[in-house]
Scaffold this motif. Sequence first.
Motif, short mmCIF file in Angstrom:
data_model
loop_
_atom_site.label_atom_id
_atom_site.label_comp_id
_atom_site.label_asym_id
_atom_site.label_seq_id
_atom_site.Cartn_x
_atom_site.Cartn_y
_atom_site.Cartn_z
N LEU A 39 -7.71 0.15 -2.33
CA LEU A 39 -7.13 0.79 -3.51
C LEU A 39 -8.13 1.12 -4.55
CD1 LEU A 39 -3.79 -0.96 -3.63
CD2 LEU A 39 -4.34 1.13 -2.45
N ALA A 73 -2.94 5.46 -5.11
CA ALA A 73 -1.78 4.68 -4.80
C ALA A 73 -1.14 4.65 -6.22
CB ALA A 73 -2.09 3.27 -4.27
N ARG A 93 1.21 3.34 -9.44
CA ARG A 93 1.47 2.06 -9.92
C ARG A 93 2.93 2.05 -10.37
NH1 ARG A 93 -2.88 -1.29 -10.81
NH2 ARG A 93 -4.83 -0.32 -10.74
N GLN A 128 0.36 -1.90 -7.59
CA GLN A 128 0.28 -0.82 -6.67
C GLN A 128 0.99 -1.29 -5.24
OE1 GLN A 128 -4.11 -0.43 -7.52
NE2 GLN A 128 -3.59 1.96 -7.54
N VAL A 129 0.66 -2.71 -5.07
CA VAL A 129 1.18 -2.97 -3.61
C VAL A 129 2.61 -3.38 -3.77
CG1 VAL A 129 0.66 -4.46 -1.59
CG2 VAL A 129 -1.11 -3.48 -3.06
N GLN A 130 3.50 -3.12 -2.99
CA GLN A 130 4.92 -3.58 -2.83
C GLN A 130 5.36 -4.19 -1.35
OE1 GLN A 130 6.60 -3.18 -5.70
NE2 GLN A 130 4.81 -1.82 -6.58
N CYS A 173 2.29 0.87 -0.03
CA CYS A 173 2.05 1.59 -1.27
C CYS A 173 2.57 3.07 -1.19
CB CYS A 173 0.31 1.86 -1.27
SG CYS A 173 -0.50 0.51 -1.77
#
Length: 318
Positions: A66, A82, A84, A90-92, A100
């Motif tokens: 990322l 990616a 926000r 950014q990472v879910q 992402c």
Amino acid sequence: MAVYTHVSAEALGQLLARYDVGDLVSSKGIAEGVENSNYLVDTDRARFILTLYEKRVDAGDLPFFLALLDHLADRRLPVPRALRARDGTQVQQVAGRPACLIEYLPGVSLSHPTPAQARSAGLALGQMHKAVADFAPTRPNTLGADSWAPLFTRCGRDLDAIDPALHDMLAEGLDATLPAWPTDGDRCTIHADLFPDNVLMLGDAVAGVIDFYFACTDLRLYDLAVTHTSWSFDATGTTCDLAVGSALLEGYAASYGLSPAERQLLPILCMGACLRFALTRAWDWLNTPANALVTRKDPLAYTRRLAFYRAAGAAPFA
């Protein structure tokens, strides 16, 4: 791209609620590729790509990937960031996977690139290599030359279930390539997977470079070799279009430079690229779940390329 993990409309709606991107209108799984689960997502405001990272992508590597996308986008290269979420992340987590939501870029990927399109791809690759000169993070190439012999051993004689000659073809290729592999040279962050389906085109121009999930720190020229092996042949690896390969090198030379000494290294680097993709495709062929919505890639398409480079020597790179 592929679909291994299925995401319900409810889970997708909950994910989108974390962003300021509008409400879900539709979603569709994308079957191409072999690495992650991907969905085309439309909201009432825009279109996005949802990527769920599967077993080959280590979640610990996501900050590197990322950060690289942000770095290249900041330098106006056509790569998708990616997004926000409202909380800045950014990472879910979606369906038990790290995920992402990624910008959608217009353009089409090519099945039969022309020399003009290949030249544009070479230009874009050279521009990317220039842009990463000040990119500080590093990541080892987990599918680099040191990994090929161990992966070959793991596949073993099961390779012959794909083709009766595959085991011996790969053994011969490894014996011819690994002793000659360069031990030094210019290293930088490389894409490592710049196939035509990872380049979005609008006419003859590059509109997007995507799928950086093999990006790593390795020989810069190996990145060019990977690209040459993927752009210069038809899908079966049977026919090489020398005009496309030459145009790719011309574009790279115009944007980054390509010396005679570097051209002399490309045959062995292309052989290595062929081994890398033949081996990983064979492993995936033997181990892809039967119920996965995924298009398996033919490893023989790369053993044919390997045979071409072994026979052709330096001729395609002059």
